[in-house]
Design a protein around this motif. Structure first.
Motif, PDB file in Angstrom:
ATOM      1  N   TYR A   1       2.158  10.988 -26.059  1.00 13.38           N
ATOM      2  CA  TYR A   1       1.954  11.747 -24.818  1.00 13.38           C
ATOM      3  C   TYR A   1       3.278  11.961 -24.097  1.00 13.38           C
ATOM      4  CZ  TYR A   1      -0.288  13.459 -20.584  1.00 13.38           C
ATOM      5  OH  TYR A   1      -0.679  14.251 -19.518  1.00 13.38           O
ATOM      6  N   GLN A   2       4.154  10.978 -24.132  1.00 14.79           N
ATOM      7  CA  GLN A   2       5.457  11.158 -23.497  1.00 14.79           C
ATOM      8  C   GLN A   2       6.254  12.269 -24.179  1.00 14.79           C
ATOM      9  OE1 GLN A   2       6.819   9.848 -20.648  1.00 14.79           O
ATOM     10  NE2 GLN A   2       4.755   9.054 -20.299  1.00 14.79           N
ATOM     11  N   ARG A   3       6.188  12.345 -25.497  1.00 15.95           N
ATOM     12  CA  ARG A   3       6.883  13.437 -26.194  1.00 15.95           C
ATOM     13  C   ARG A   3       6.279  14.786 -25.811  1.00 15.95           C
ATOM     14  NH1 ARG A   3       6.971   9.483 -30.485  1.00 15.95           N
ATOM     15  NH2 ARG A   3       5.203  10.424 -31.585  1.00 15.95           N
ATOM     16  N   TYR A   4       4.972  14.819 -25.657  1.00 12.67           N
ATOM     17  CA  TYR A   4       4.297  16.038 -25.190  1.00 12.67           C
ATOM     18  C   TYR A   4       4.774  16.419 -23.789  1.00 12.67           C
ATOM     19  CZ  TYR A   4       0.476  18.365 -22.619  1.00 12.67           C
ATOM     20  OH  TYR A   4      -0.255  19.174 -21.785  1.00 12.67           O
ATOM     21  N   LEU A   5       4.941  15.420 -22.921  1.00  9.99           N
ATOM     22  CA  LEU A   5       5.402  15.691 -21.559  1.00  9.99           C
ATOM     23  C   LEU A   5       6.835  16.217 -21.548  1.00  9.99           C
ATOM     24  CD1 LEU A   5       3.953  12.579 -19.675  1.00  9.99           C
ATOM     25  CD2 LEU A   5       3.157  14.941 -19.510  1.00  9.99           C
ATOM     26  N   VAL A   6       7.691  15.649 -22.399  1.00  8.81           N
ATOM     27  CA  VAL A   6       9.071  16.134 -22.492  1.00  8.81           C
ATOM     28  C   VAL A   6       9.070  17.600 -22.914  1.00  8.81           C
ATOM     29  CG1 VAL A   6      11.272  15.941 -23.706  1.00  8.81           C
ATOM     30  CG2 VAL A   6      10.062  13.868 -23.006  1.00  8.81           C
ATOM     31  N   LYS A   7       8.367  17.895 -24.003  1.00 10.63           N
ATOM     32  CA  LYS A   7       8.367  19.269 -24.528  1.00 10.63           C
ATOM     33  C   LYS A   7       7.757  20.240 -23.524  1.00 10.63           C
ATOM     34  CE  LYS A   7       6.742  17.608 -28.520  1.00 10.63           C
ATOM     35  NZ  LYS A   7       6.266  17.491 -29.926  1.00 10.63           N
ATOM     36  N   GLY A   8       6.669  19.844 -22.877  1.00 10.15           N
ATOM     37  CA  GLY A   8       6.026  20.734 -21.918  1.00 10.15           C
ATOM     38  C   GLY A   8       6.863  20.962 -20.674  1.00 10.15           C
ATOM     39  N   SER A   9       7.431  19.889 -20.139  1.00 15.51           N
ATOM     40  CA  SER A   9       8.241  20.014 -18.923  1.00 15.51           C
ATOM     41  C   SER A   9       9.481  20.865 -19.170  1.00 15.51           C
ATOM     42  CB  SER A   9       8.652  18.631 -18.414  1.00 15.51           C
ATOM     43  OG  SER A   9       7.531  17.858 -18.072  1.00 15.51           O
ATOM     44  N   VAL A  10      10.162  20.608 -20.273  1.00 14.46           N
ATOM     45  CA  VAL A  10      11.372  21.365 -20.602  1.00 14.46           C
ATOM     46  C   VAL A  10      11.035  22.835 -20.818  1.00 14.46           C
ATOM     47  CG1 VAL A  10      13.153  21.685 -22.360  1.00 14.46           C
ATOM     48  CG2 VAL A  10      12.624  19.390 -21.508  1.00 14.46           C
ATOM     49  N   ALA A  11       9.939  23.102 -21.508  1.00 13.35           N
ATOM     50  CA  ALA A  11       9.533  24.494 -21.727  1.00 13.35           C
ATOM     51  C   ALA A  11       9.225  25.189 -20.410  1.00 13.35           C
ATOM     52  CB  ALA A  11       8.319  24.546 -22.656  1.00 13.35           C
ATOM     53  N   GLY A  12       8.604  24.474 -19.476  1.00 12.49           N
ATOM     54  CA  GLY A  12       8.304  25.060 -18.175  1.00 12.49           C
ATOM     55  C   GLY A  12       9.550  25.371 -17.374  1.00 12.49           C
TER      56      GLY A  12
ATOM     57  N   HIS B   1       8.638  17.485  -8.307  1.00  7.44           N
ATOM     58  CA  HIS B   1       7.333  17.994  -8.731  1.00  7.44           C
ATOM     59  C   HIS B   1       6.788  17.037  -9.782  1.00  7.44           C
ATOM     60  CE1 HIS B   1       4.912  21.929  -8.494  1.00  7.44           C
ATOM     61  NE2 HIS B   1       5.093  21.453  -7.286  1.00  7.44           N
ATOM     62  N   ASN B   2       6.707  15.766  -9.380  1.00  8.24           N
ATOM     63  CA  ASN B   2       6.408  14.694 -10.316  1.00  8.24           C
ATOM     64  C   ASN B   2       4.939  14.644 -10.733  1.00  8.24           C
ATOM     65  OD1 ASN B   2       9.102  13.995  -9.883  1.00  8.24           O
ATOM     66  ND2 ASN B   2       8.594  12.485  -8.322  1.00  8.24           N
ATOM     67  N   HIS B   3       4.057  14.522  -9.759  1.00  4.98           N
ATOM     68  CA  HIS B   3       2.634  14.419 -10.083  1.00  4.98           C
ATOM     69  C   HIS B   3       2.125  15.646 -10.833  1.00  4.98           C
ATOM     70  CE1 HIS B   3       2.877  10.963  -7.548  1.00  4.98           C
ATOM     71  NE2 HIS B   3       1.581  10.769  -7.454  1.00  4.98           N
ATOM     72  N   PRO B   4       2.419  16.861 -10.368  1.00  4.96           N
ATOM     73  CA  PRO B   4       1.937  18.042 -11.107  1.00  4.96           C
ATOM     74  C   PRO B   4       2.451  18.083 -12.545  1.00  4.96           C
ATOM     75  CG  PRO B   4       2.665  18.674  -8.919  1.00  4.96           C
ATOM     76  CD  PRO B   4       3.092  17.251  -9.120  1.00  4.96           C
ATOM     77  N   SER B   5       3.684  17.634 -12.764  1.00 11.16           N
ATOM     78  CA  SER B   5       4.266  17.699 -14.109  1.00 11.16           C
ATOM     79  C   SER B   5       3.642  16.672 -15.047  1.00 11.16           C
ATOM     80  CB  SER B   5       5.782  17.498 -14.043  1.00 11.16           C
ATOM     81  OG  SER B   5       6.382  18.513 -13.268  1.00 11.16           O
ATOM     82  N   PHE B   6       3.155  15.569 -14.506  1.00  4.79           N
ATOM     83  CA  PHE B   6       2.465  14.591 -15.338  1.00  4.79           C
ATOM     84  C   PHE B   6       1.079  15.104 -15.725  1.00  4.79           C
ATOM     85  CE2 PHE B   6      -0.105  10.786 -16.143  1.00  4.79           C
ATOM     86  CZ  PHE B   6       0.707  10.098 -17.023  1.00  4.79           C
ATOM     87  N   ILE B   7       0.447  15.817 -14.793  1.00  7.41           N
ATOM     88  CA  ILE B   7      -0.899  16.340 -15.050  1.00  7.41           C
ATOM     89  C   ILE B   7      -0.855  17.537 -15.985  1.00  7.41           C
ATOM     90  CG2 ILE B   7      -2.910  17.416 -13.951  1.00  7.41           C
ATOM     91  CD1 ILE B   7      -2.097  15.837 -11.396  1.00  7.41           C
ATOM     92  N   GLU B   8       0.053  18.473 -15.713  1.00  6.89           N
ATOM     93  CA  GLU B   8       0.156  19.700 -16.520  1.00  6.89           C
ATOM     94  C   GLU B   8       1.645  20.025 -16.637  1.00  6.89           C
ATOM     95  OE1 GLU B   8       0.739  23.063 -17.449  1.00  6.89           O
ATOM     96  OE2 GLU B   8      -0.468  22.169 -19.030  1.00  6.89           O
ATOM     97  N   PRO B   9       2.332  19.507 -17.664  1.00  7.32           N
ATOM     98  CA  PRO B   9       3.798  19.531 -17.677  1.00  7.32           C
ATOM     99  C   PRO B   9       4.426  20.913 -17.615  1.00  7.32           C
ATOM    100  CG  PRO B   9       2.920  18.860 -19.819  1.00  7.32           C
ATOM    101  CD  PRO B   9       1.785  18.825 -18.852  1.00  7.32           C
TER     102      PRO B   9
END
Length: 729
Positions: A139-150, A88-96
């Protein structure tokens, strides 16, 4: 139909000509949307299918290989393990958060659709550079935190443990992160359900959440590269509801206990379109669907939107005629929407109705089973000629200070303990998890029904895949299997998630071709067939592709859960052995990246005979091991350091090397063993024709190896605390 509409649906001229041939006329907008989704890269594998042919997929223990929602293997005593890996790569980059969450939701449905209760999640994550204060770093740190939280949100709400996984970081993922989700379930081996729709007159029943407009175009979006113009695609990212999915899982498992189900399919990518066409296509059937009967949560929805929505928590069921009311009652009991929306026919066509009018009619087999297969050009990447001679000895590398190199590598995010991540996951819910969560080795769960254990491990080394895509992919198969074997389980099969760049680039297609060849070679040699998988292409932003990243999860079985082998130091006074040959392999290594600032070199071939002998040694010596761990990224030094930190005990170790930097060498087919009976162990290693050396004994408040020495408290402070400091900067 006008060219702009065709282009917007990512349909090529050749594909449009084939559509005209199949239909014998111009398609309407609904039909074009259906073709667009089903022939997208994400759904049809049109660029990759050519190279997936020939994967080893059969073995006496394989019950179901690729082609269904998930793979199935026999784990003994009448039970089976059902598992798969998805991207689920593209969706996670757009909205982690939602991208990662719905990635978990989708893979869970793939498992319980087969009739299995899901027992474990893993995830394999790749992010860009998280250190520094640039816009990209933040932004990468935001993606890590958002993806992990999801991931945590969905798995925790479902009550399904996330028992392990892997995370690494590299600048090549700055424009395309990777979120690969794996799930595994257990069921009786004679109670497996398949995705089919057969039997003329049998009802087609929609169950789960209502359909909305979220996720429209998701499959097509996932089959395209990113650019500045298309990175704001939040409407194409689905929104998940794990509480609804929990109800859906329980309702489906209850329904499976009856004799009313002919077939069932998850509505994943391309939603109602893919589920209906695939179920009918696999059965050689036709189908009528009355789209106005689909439960909707938004007003004025159109047939186009209903067919292409990727709203979550939905399934399509083909039931036995006459059982409709009983099926609907099961889902009503669980407070879920359910409606009869169609029936199976023998026409071979999909007939779509809207308030009594026929609004779409498409032959099913040409769309679902005979999608275009592309023969894209391949070309060896030019960069390989530039880097292949830049091995450690040949690239002008000086002998750097070993102590400072050790500290620098220990502080690398991919080495550091990821407690910030895994502590957000409920890893022990269900009480099946039998290994300490902490990032070492394979994860393992207890099969309560049989007393066996199932071990699973994810692996992929992007740098080695960049240096040599064939050997790198084969190494992922070998390394994941080695982790499973070191936990005391026999590796039996793999699932894969093949993440690559833009297939329209001949160099990327060469990388993909080589990666597939490596997987075929390794799976055949190691007797671990491929039983399920996924391909994710177009991981490219503004012309820059990711490193080849074929994610592999190996799954194995041990007869008794009580015999699971820990992966960290467990007691003082245990003698350590390194088994396997150290050959000075630094191509694609962490040392080269951190100390020399390059990803380069030439990899040797993998000796699969010795790799398998190493697995067998671990399995045969199961009762003689205090602990065992595969040697991987960062070599023996990083492997021992992590085992020491997690085990909360030091040790003074000496490794016989030709060059002091060899403590960081990443030679293949090596493992660390903590042994009870040294004499017996050494004899078994000799019998297996494997090289070995005694490293030392565990214990004390200092960790040392050759020229490296560090206080255990300092080692633990760096290992356990540094990652959170980086991610919260």
């Amino acid at each position: 139909m006008d060219k702009d509409t065709i282009k917007a649906h990512k349909i090529s001229k050749d594909e449009y000509d084939k559509i005209l041939e199949i239909l014998g006329r111009e398609p309407n907008l609904l039909e074009l949307g259906v073709f667009s989704a089903m022939w997208s890269e994400h759904c049809s594998y049109k660029s990759s299918k050519k190279y997936l042919m020939g994967f080893p997929t059969k073995a006496p223990w394989v019950i179901q290989g690729p082609g269904e929602n998930a793979g199935v293997i026999d784990i003994g005593k009448g039970y089976a393990a059902v598992f798969k890996m998805e991207s689920h790569n593209h969706p996670s980059f757009i909205e982690p958060f939602q991208g990662a969450a719905t990635g978990v939701g989708g893979i869970l449905r793939d498992i319980f659709t087969m009739g299995a209760r899901v027992k474990a999640n893993l995830n394999s994550l790749r992010f860009g550079e998280i250190r520094g204060n640039s816009k990209v770093n933040r932004y990468q740190r935001y993606l890590v935190k958002g993806s992990v939280a999801g991931i945590a949100h969905y798995g925790n709400c479902m009550g399904i443990p996330t028992v392990g996984g892997e995370v690494s970081f590299d600048e090549c993922y700055n424009g395309n992160i990777l979120v690969n989700a794996f799930a595994l379930g257990i069921c009786k081996s004679d109670e497996i359900f398949y995705a089919k729709a057969e039997g003329v007159g049998n009802p087609v029943i929609y169950v789960g959440s209502k359909t909305g407009r979220d996720g429209l175009g998701g499959a097509v979006m996932a089959s395209d590269s990113f650019s500045e113009e298309n990175q704001s695609l939040r409407p194409t990212v689905q929104v998940g509801d794990p509480f609804a999915e929990k109800l859906l899982m329980e309702a489906c498992l209850e329904l499976f206990k009856t004799d009313m189900v002919v077939g069932i399919q998850d509505m994943g990518a391309a939603g109602l379109t893919s589920s209906s066409f695939e179920m009918a296509g696999r059965s050689g059937s036709g189908m009528k669907m009355y789209l106005d009967k689909v439960p909707m949560r938004e007003e004025a929805m159109t047939p186009y939107e209903l067919m292409l929505s990727e709203s979550q928590e939905r399934m399509l069921i083909c039931a036995k005629k006459g059982t409709e009311n009983e099926v609907l009652e099961v889902f009503k009991k669980w407070d879920l929407d359910a409606a009869v929306i169609g029936e199976v026919t023998n026409t071979g066509n999909m007939e779509l109705f809207w308030h009594g009018d026929l609004v779409g009619e498409i032959p099913i087999l040409p769309l679902s089973e005979n999608a275009p297969v592309l023969d894209r050009p391949v070309e060896k990447p030019s960069y390989l000629d530039e880097i292949e001679k830049l091995n450690l000895a040949g690239c002008g590398a000086s002998k750097s200070d070993i102590q400072s190199s050790f500290i620098a590598m220990l502080k690398e995010p991919e080495i550091l303990n990821k407690a910030f991540i895994y502590e957000q996951y409920d890893s022990y819910v269900g009480t099946d998890n039998i290994k300490k969560v902490g990032g070492l080795g394979a994860a393992a769960i207890r099969v309560k029904e049989s007393g066996a254990m199932v071990a699973m491990a994810a692996d992929s080394n992007p740098r080695m895949n960049y240096v040599n895509p064939r050997i790198g992919a084969a190494l992922a198969v070998a390394s994941s299997g080695r982790k499973v074997a070191m936990s005391g389980a026999v590796p039996l099969a793999i699932t894969d998630c093949l993440n690559y760049g833009n297939p329209e680039n001949p160099e990327v297609m060469w990388q993909f071709k080589e990666g597939c060849d490596g997987i075929k070679q390794a799976c055949k040699a190691l007797s671990t067939p491929v039983v399920s998988g996924n391909v994710s292409l177009y991981n490219e932003t503004d012309g820059s592709s990711i490193y080849p990243t074929p994610g592999i999860v190996s799954v194995g079985v041990g007869k008794e859960a009580k015999n699971v082998v820990p992966s960290h130091f467990t007691k003082n006074g245990v003698t350590l052995y390194l088994v396997g040959e150290t050959k000075g392999v630094f191509a694609g290594s962490l040392y080269m990246k951190v100390v020399e600032g390059r990803t380069a070199g030439t990899l040797p071939e993998i000796d699969f005979t010795k790799e398998r002998a190493l697995w067998d040694l671990a399995l045969n010596e199961n009762f003689n091991l205090e602990f065992a761990n595969s040697v991987g990224v960062g070599g023996v030094a990083m492997t021992l350091a992590k085992m020491s930190a997690v085990g909360d005990m030091g040790g003074e170790f000496k490794m016989l090397v030709d060059d002091n930097r060899d403590i960081f060498d990443e030679s293949f087919s090596r493992a660390i063993f903590g042994v009870k009976d040294e004499v017996k162990f050494e004899q078994k290693v000799k019998n297996a024709s494997l090289s070995y050396q005694k490293l030392g004994v565990t214990g004390g408040d200092k960790f040392s190896i050759n020229e490296v020495s560090i206080n255990l408290c300092e080692l633990k402070d760096i290992y356990f605390n540094e990652f959170e400091k980086i991610i919260k900067a």
